[in-house]
Write an enzyme that holds these catalytic residues in place. Structure first.
Site, mmCIF file in Angstrom:
data_model
loop_
_atom_site.group_PDB
_atom_site.id
_atom_site.type_symbol
_atom_site.label_atom_id
_atom_site.label_comp_id
_atom_site.label_asym_id
_atom_site.label_seq_id
_atom_site.Cartn_x
_atom_site.Cartn_y
_atom_site.Cartn_z
ATOM 1 C CG MET A 1 -20.783 0.417 -1.441
ATOM 2 S SD MET A 1 -19.253 0.916 -2.094
ATOM 3 C CE MET A 1 -19.456 -0.295 -3.569
ATOM 4 N N GLY A 2 -25.625 0.478 -1.281
ATOM 5 C CA GLY A 2 -26.984 0.575 -2.072
ATOM 6 C C GLY A 2 -27.159 -0.105 -3.269
ATOM 7 N N GLY B 1 -29.265 -10.346 -2.549
ATOM 8 C CA GLY B 1 -27.768 -10.544 -1.828
ATOM 9 C C GLY B 1 -28.003 -9.676 -0.557
ATOM 10 C CG HIS B 2 -27.325 -5.492 -0.725
ATOM 11 N ND1 HIS B 2 -27.336 -5.154 -2.284
ATOM 12 C CD2 HIS B 2 -26.051 -5.279 -0.658
ATOM 13 C CE1 HIS B 2 -26.412 -4.845 -2.774
ATOM 14 N NE2 HIS B 2 -25.546 -4.862 -1.880
ATOM 15 C CE LYS C 1 -20.288 -11.219 -6.159
ATOM 16 N NZ LYS C 1 -20.077 -9.676 -5.907
ATOM 17 C CB SER D 1 -24.763 -3.128 -7.144
ATOM 18 O OG SER D 1 -25.353 -3.539 -5.782
ATOM 19 N NE ARG D 2 -18.264 -2.584 -9.514
ATOM 20 C CZ ARG D 2 -17.490 -2.406 -8.436
ATOM 21 N NH1 ARG D 2 -17.648 -3.436 -7.274
ATOM 22 N NH2 ARG D 2 -17.036 -1.327 -8.003
HETATM 23 P P1 AMP Z 1 -21.836 -3.766 -1.646
HETATM 24 O O1 AMP Z 1 -23.050 -3.052 -1.565
HETATM 25 O O2 AMP Z 1 -21.415 -4.569 -2.913
HETATM 26 O O3 AMP Z 1 -20.847 -3.266 -1.016
HETATM 27 O O4 AMP Z 1 -22.404 -5.065 -0.708
HETATM 28 C C1 AMP Z 1 -22.695 -4.896 0.585
HETATM 29 C C2 AMP Z 1 -22.869 -6.235 1.341
HETATM 30 O O5 AMP Z 1 -23.555 -7.223 0.670
HETATM 31 C C3 AMP Z 1 -21.067 -6.957 1.396
HETATM 32 O O6 AMP Z 1 -21.297 -7.382 2.764
HETATM 33 C C4 AMP Z 1 -21.324 -7.990 0.362
HETATM 34 O O7 AMP Z 1 -20.510 -8.944 0.659
HETATM 35 C C5 AMP Z 1 -22.886 -8.360 0.284
HETATM 36 N N1 AMP Z 1 -23.473 -9.047 -0.916
HETATM 37 C C6 AMP Z 1 -23.233 -8.383 -2.168
HETATM 38 N N2 AMP Z 1 -23.847 -9.130 -2.944
HETATM 39 C C7 AMP Z 1 -24.295 -10.520 -2.304
HETATM 40 C C8 AMP Z 1 -24.597 -11.620 -2.651
HETATM 41 N N3 AMP Z 1 -24.837 -12.144 -3.878
HETATM 42 N N4 AMP Z 1 -24.727 -12.633 -1.724
HETATM 43 C C9 AMP Z 1 -24.653 -12.257 -0.499
HETATM 44 N N5 AMP Z 1 -24.069 -11.282 0.138
HETATM 45 C C10 AMP Z 1 -23.848 -10.205 -0.817
#
Ligand code: AMP
Length: 286
Positions: free
Chosen positions: A34-35, A40-41, A153, A190-191
Site C-alpha cells: 500500500m506504499g 520491511g517492504h 508481519k 507504515s502506521r
Molecule cells: P502494507 O503496505 O502494509 O500492506 O504491506 C505490504 C507488505 O509488506 C505485506 O505483505 C506486509 O506483510 C509486508 N510488511 C509490512 N511490514 C513489514 C515488516 N516490518 N517486515 C516484513 N514485511 C512487512
C-alpha cells in the site's frame, strides 16, 4: 543501480509487459504494497529480486479493507519517494492503479475466505480480510506472476492468501518474508508514522512482551496465565489490548493446553489511535 522502471496504471499495460517477459522465458515476482514504503517492504522486494528474473511492486491503498472511520483517507501516501527506493533496488515495474481501475463501476464480486479469516484481526476488523482477499485475488489475476511475496508481519493475512490461492487454483506461488524490526524491536509499519514521540517510546514493549511470553511458554509455562500476564503488563504500560493469543502456526486454531504443532503468539493493540500488530514464534526448548 539506475535503470528504467515504468509505472503502469492499467491492467492492459501491465499484462503486455508481463506477457513480453514470460514470452522470453523470464520468471516474474509480485510484491503487493500500500506504499509508504519502509525496510520491511524493501526486504520483500530483495527477496523477489533473488527469486525471479523480473520484479513488479504494486502500490494501491485498497479502500475495501478499511472500515468507515478507519484511516483510509489519512493513510500515508508518497509515490514519488516510494519509486526512488524501488528504482534503487532494481525493480522492473511499478503497478499503481486507481480505485476506478481496481473496482470498475458496478463491481460486485468479493472473495471471502472462511475460517482462517475469522479470529484474531478478523474478529475486530470484520471487513478487513474480505477486502484483502478481494484485492489480492485481483492483483494475482492481473499480474499472472510466478511468485508473490508477503510479510510475516501480517501473518494471518499470509495464511489467508495461501488458502485462497490454493482454493482458487491461482498459479502463483506465495512466499513469506520475515518481520523486519527497528533496532529497538518495534516491527516496521507504515502506521508507525502516526505514533507521537511518547507512544513511539512505549511501542517496543509490544515485541518485548511477546518475546518474554514466548520464552516462558517454551520453558513449559502455562498458556492461560502467561497470556493473562502479558495482557495485564501491556495494559499497565498504556496499550489498549485488542488481543494477545496463542495459535497453531499452520491452522491458527486456538491453543489452550499443550499443543502438538508449533505455536505462535499474536497480538493487536492500540497506542492512542494507532493499531499495532505483531507476532512471534514459540520455539520449544529455548
Ligand atoms: P502494507 O503496505 O502494509 O500492506 O504491506 C505490504 C507488505 O509488506 C505485506 O505483505 C506486509 O506483510 C509486508 N510488511 C509490512 N511490514 C513489514 C515488516 N516490518 N517486515 C516484513 N514485511 C512487512
Amino acid at each position: 543501480m539506475s535503470r528504467t522502471m515504468p509505472t503502469v496504471r492499467s491492467v492492459k499495460s501491465l499484462r503486455t509487459r508481463v506477457h513480453q517477459w514470460r514470452g522470453t522465458g523470464e520468471t516474474v515476482a509480485l510484491v503487493p504494497t500500500m506504499g509508504a514504503l519502509h525496510d520491511g517492504h524493501l526486504s520483500l522486494v530483495r527477496l523477489a529480486r533473488r527469486r525471479a528474473d523480473r520484479t513488479i511492486v504494486s502500490i494501491f491503498v485498497n479502500p475495501t479493507q478499511f472500515a468507515p472511520g478507519e484511516d483510509f483517507s489519512s493513510y500515508p501516501r508518497d509515490e514519488k519517494s516510494d519509486k526512488t527506493m524501488l528504482r534503487e533496488l532494481g525493480v522492473d515495474l511499478v503497478f499503481a492503479p486507481s480505485a476506478e481501475i481496481m473496482y470498475p463501476p458496478g463491481a460486485s464480486t468479493r472473495v471471502t475466505v472462511d475460517g482462517i479469516s475469522e479470529g484474531l484481526c478478523g474478529a475486530s476488523r470484520l471487513h478487513f480480510f474480505g477486502g484483502v482477499a478481494t484485492v489480492v485475488t485481483k492483483l494475482l489475476v492481473q499480474c499472472q506472476a510466478d511468485f508473490a511475496i508477503f510479510g510475516e508481519k501480517d501473518y494471518q493475512q499470509l495464511l489467508v492468501i495461501k488458502r485462497l490461492v490454493r482454493d482458487l487454483h491461482i498459479p502463483t506461488k506465495i512466499l513469506g518474508g520475515p518481520i523486519v524490526r527497528e533496532p529497538d524491536g518495534l516491527a516496521m509499519s507504515s502506521r508507525n508514522a502516526y505514533l507521537t514521540p511518547r507512544e513511539r517510546e512505549t511501542a517496543p514493549l509490544l515485541y518485548e512482551t511477546l518475546r518474554n511470553a514466548a520464552k516462558k511458554l517454551a520453558a513449559g509455562g502455562r498458556i492461560g496465565s502467561t497470556l493473562g500476564q502479558s495482557r495485564a503488563y501491556l495494559k499497565k504500560a498504556g496499550f489498549a489490548v485488542d488481543y494477545v493469543d496463542a495459535r497453531d502456526t499452520v491452522t491458527l486454531s486456538p491453543v489452550k493446553g499443550q499443543s502438538a504443532g508449533p505455536i505462535r503468539l499474536f497480538a493487536a493493540v492500540y497506542l492512542g489511535k494507532t493499531r499495532l500488530i505483531d507476532n512471534v514464534p514459540v520455539k520449544p526448548g529455548r
